[in-house]
Design a protein around this motif. Sequence first.
Motif, PDB file in Angstrom:
ATOM      1  N   ILE A  46      54.680  23.821  43.748  1.00  0.00           N
ATOM      2  CA  ILE A  46      55.371  24.697  44.484  1.00  0.00           C
ATOM      3  C   ILE A  46      55.056  24.499  45.947  1.00  0.00           C
ATOM      4  N   ALA A  47      53.963  23.940  46.286  1.00  0.00           N
ATOM      5  CA  ALA A  47      53.578  23.548  47.680  1.00  0.00           C
ATOM      6  C   ALA A  47      54.513  22.606  48.141  1.00  0.00           C
ATOM      7  N   LEU A  48      55.032  21.445  47.460  1.00  0.00           N
ATOM      8  CA  LEU A  48      55.575  20.366  47.732  1.00  0.00           C
ATOM      9  C   LEU A  48      56.945  20.879  47.897  1.00  0.00           C
ATOM     10  N   PHE A  49      57.571  21.957  47.041  1.00  0.00           N
ATOM     11  CA  PHE A  49      58.881  22.450  46.948  1.00  0.00           C
ATOM     12  C   PHE A  49      58.818  23.404  48.176  1.00  0.00           C
ATOM     13  N   CYS A  50      57.861  23.920  48.908  1.00  0.00           N
ATOM     14  CA  CYS A  50      57.999  24.678  50.035  1.00  0.00           C
ATOM     15  C   CYS A  50      58.054  23.867  51.343  1.00  0.00           C
ATOM     16  N   VAL A  51      57.460  22.586  51.424  1.00  0.00           N
ATOM     17  CA  VAL A  51      57.919  21.696  52.374  1.00  0.00           C
ATOM     18  C   VAL A  51      59.214  21.268  52.121  1.00  0.00           C
ATOM     19  N   GLY A  52      59.543  21.070  51.121  1.00  0.00           N
ATOM     20  CA  GLY A  52      61.001  20.818  51.101  1.00  0.00           C
ATOM     21  C   GLY A  52      62.197  21.886  51.308  1.00  0.00           C
ATOM     22  N   GLY A  53      61.950  22.947  51.164  1.00  0.00           N
ATOM     23  CA  GLY A  53      62.630  24.091  51.594  1.00  0.00           C
ATOM     24  C   GLY A  53      62.566  24.364  53.044  1.00  0.00           C
ATOM     25  N   PHE A  54      61.439  24.023  53.855  1.00  0.00           N
ATOM     26  CA  PHE A  54      61.279  24.019  55.056  1.00  0.00           C
ATOM     27  C   PHE A  54      62.212  23.036  55.880  1.00  0.00           C
ATOM     28  N   ALA A  55      61.921  21.777  55.020  1.00  0.00           N
ATOM     29  CA  ALA A  55      62.404  20.566  55.538  1.00  0.00           C
ATOM     30  C   ALA A  55      63.929  20.752  55.582  1.00  0.00           C
ATOM     31  N   HIS A  56      64.575  21.064  54.389  1.00  0.00           N
ATOM     32  CA  HIS A  56      66.080  21.140  54.372  1.00  0.00           C
ATOM     33  C   HIS A  56      66.728  22.121  55.308  1.00  0.00           C
ATOM     34  N   GLN A  57      66.284  23.236  55.360  1.00  0.00           N
ATOM     35  CA  GLN A  57      66.917  24.185  56.210  1.00  0.00           C
ATOM     36  C   GLN A  57      66.606  23.969  57.383  1.00  0.00           C
ATOM     37  N   MET A  58      65.759  23.140  58.065  1.00  0.00           N
ATOM     38  CA  MET A  58      65.448  22.766  59.486  1.00  0.00           C
ATOM     39  C   MET A  58      66.743  21.710  59.653  1.00  0.00           C
ATOM     40  N   LEU A  96      60.725  31.285  51.017  1.00  0.00           N
ATOM     41  CA  LEU A  96      60.035  31.880  52.042  1.00  0.00           C
ATOM     42  C   LEU A  96      59.841  30.818  52.979  1.00  0.00           C
ATOM     43  N   ALA A  97      59.467  29.433  52.791  1.00  0.00           N
ATOM     44  CA  ALA A  97      59.033  28.348  53.698  1.00  0.00           C
ATOM     45  C   ALA A  97      60.452  27.892  54.458  1.00  0.00           C
ATOM     46  N   ALA A  98      61.506  28.054  53.338  1.00  0.00           N
ATOM     47  CA  ALA A  98      62.964  27.731  53.907  1.00  0.00           C
ATOM     48  C   ALA A  98      63.284  28.366  55.300  1.00  0.00           C
ATOM     49  N   ASP A  99      62.817  29.822  55.071  1.00  0.00           N
ATOM     50  CA  ASP A  99      63.056  30.663  56.387  1.00  0.00           C
ATOM     51  C   ASP A  99      62.460  30.069  57.655  1.00  0.00           C
ATOM     52  N   PHE A 100      61.129  29.662  57.307  1.00  0.00           N
ATOM     53  CA  PHE A 100      60.554  29.078  58.483  1.00  0.00           C
ATOM     54  C   PHE A 100      61.257  27.959  59.189  1.00  0.00           C
ATOM     55  N   GLY A 101      61.990  27.224  58.156  1.00  0.00           N
ATOM     56  CA  GLY A 101      62.584  25.743  58.573  1.00  0.00           C
ATOM     57  C   GLY A 101      63.908  26.211  59.403  1.00  0.00           C
ATOM     58  N   SER A 102      64.524  27.280  58.817  1.00  0.00           N
ATOM     59  CA  SER A 102      65.810  27.904  59.518  1.00  0.00           C
ATOM     60  C   SER A 102      65.368  28.518  61.054  1.00  0.00           C
ATOM     61  N   LEU A 103      64.209  28.988  61.069  1.00  0.00           N
ATOM     62  CA  LEU A 103      63.720  29.397  62.504  1.00  0.00           C
ATOM     63  C   LEU A 103      63.460  28.218  63.299  1.00  0.00           C
ATOM     64  N   ALA A 104      62.883  27.189  62.919  1.00  0.00           N
ATOM     65  CA  ALA A 104      62.722  26.098  63.497  1.00  0.00           C
ATOM     66  C   ALA A 104      63.829  25.437  63.943  1.00  0.00           C
ATOM     67  N   ALA A 105      64.823  25.423  63.189  1.00  0.00           N
ATOM     68  CA  ALA A 105      66.148  24.763  63.504  1.00  0.00           C
ATOM     69  C   ALA A 105      66.753  25.521  64.681  1.00  0.00           C
ATOM     70  N   GLY A 106      66.463  26.726  64.802  1.00  0.00           N
ATOM     71  CA  GLY A 106      67.064  27.813  65.909  1.00  0.00           C
ATOM     72  C   GLY A 106      66.099  27.566  67.223  1.00  0.00           C
ATOM     73  N   LEU A 107      64.863  27.349  67.012  1.00  0.00           N
ATOM     74  CA  LEU A 107      64.037  27.221  68.057  1.00  0.00           C
ATOM     75  C   LEU A 107      63.661  26.024  68.932  1.00  0.00           C
ATOM     76  N   LEU A 108      63.649  24.883  68.009  1.00  0.00           N
ATOM     77  CA  LEU A 108      63.368  23.543  68.320  1.00  0.00           C
ATOM     78  C   LEU A 108      64.686  23.014  69.537  1.00  0.00           C
ATOM     79  N   PRO A 109      65.783  23.222  69.021  1.00  0.00           N
ATOM     80  CA  PRO A 109      66.448  22.803  70.085  1.00  0.00           C
ATOM     81  C   PRO A 109      66.844  23.268  71.504  1.00  0.00           C
ATOM     82  N   THR A 110      66.422  24.455  71.529  1.00  0.00           N
ATOM     83  CA  THR A 110      66.306  25.334  72.792  1.00  0.00           C
ATOM     84  C   THR A 110      65.075  24.847  73.466  1.00  0.00           C
ATOM     85  N   TRP A 111      64.042  24.494  72.785  1.00  0.00           N
ATOM     86  CA  TRP A 111      62.765  23.837  73.416  1.00  0.00           C
ATOM     87  C   TRP A 111      63.106  22.479  74.122  1.00  0.00           C
TER      88      TRP A 111
END
Length: 420
Positions: A326-338, A272-287
Amino acid sequence: MKLSGPKLRWWIIALVTLGTILNYLARSTLSVAAPTLKTEFAMTTEQYSWVVLAFQASYTVMQTVAGSVLDTLGTRLGFFLFALGWAFANMAHAFATGWQSLAFFRTLLGATEAAAIPAGVKTVATWFPPRERSLATSLFQMGTSVGNMIAPPLVAFCILAWNWQAAFIVTGALSVVWAGMWWVGYRDPEDHPRLTQQEADLIASGRKDDVAHKPATKKDVLKSRSFWAIATPRFLSEPAWQTFNFFIPLYLVAVWNLDLKSIALWAWMPFLAADFGSLAAGLLPTWLMKRGASLLASRKITMTIGALCMIGPACIGLATSPAMAIALFCVGGFAHQMLNGALITLCSDVFDQSTAGTASGMAGTSAWIGGMLFTLLIGQSADTFGYNPLFVALAALDLLAAVVLWSLLRAPAPGSRQVA
């Protein structure tokens, strides 16, 4: 299924996203069922790592092949055939009788699932102007984490309600349904009867901002510095995602002694955290581009921020509870997908749409070689030294990947014939 209107391209990418979800659901079925199958087949962690390696090896080889097949047959037919292939290969797992036969079916699954990311990249390159590609890529990339997120509760339910065989049959059957949806709903823009002239003009006109002088043949791709600027960081960063995919449930069992119900409760959260990383990868470059950053710089900055965030899972050895781990895995999921979203989007940025699938596939092969080698390392060392040193190594590899990207990726020089 009616796909029409001025936003048809977003319906198309939604269809790709659904396919990616089911692709990753199928491959993640094994990781959730792994504790059950280790008992059923009396597998050691090393034997399980060979099962995982069988998938990775065939996937690695077929990434390049799948990209070329998609460029040759076209996205519609190519992706349809590969989807049917992975659906039936996944259902065949129900007939496994030991780790060797399980490894054989994983080989078939890896060979057919390899088309998902190249197909997504090719669709983005075909259907989207440059400024929308990062968001479009992030949407279908979210499918990778959604598939992993759905897998723990769905697979655990199938095992507890019926048996482990049912888990593979159910997740495979869903992909058969999607293959039919893809065949009915997808066409290239020039062939799609519901594409309006307004949207066709938008897609075409947006390409004036594209990277110039793209490599247009496979030979040009391999000779271009840009290919290696993408392929090398993907080689270094992919081990993190594959470790999360295949070993989180085993880690939770080995380190925290969780049962299957507890795994179903916890193991979906990093994805789930990785989903937010993917979204960040989509929005941040445009910004960033709106504030003056170039197309390539926006991708590199996004990737670097993701790599820095990988310091989180490097600290898993300090966790004092499953929740903290799990919280640290969440950071990792977000980071990797970003960071991975930025790297995957670069293939559609710097390569011609006629070679986008091939380039993405070859970069994917590089990535999966890295993941495969790291899986061998886990199989040889996890039972002896534990998981903590491995998570530190994953963060170091991602930071090195960021350094390589900045060092190798350059904007094309004026008058150059291909991306430098």
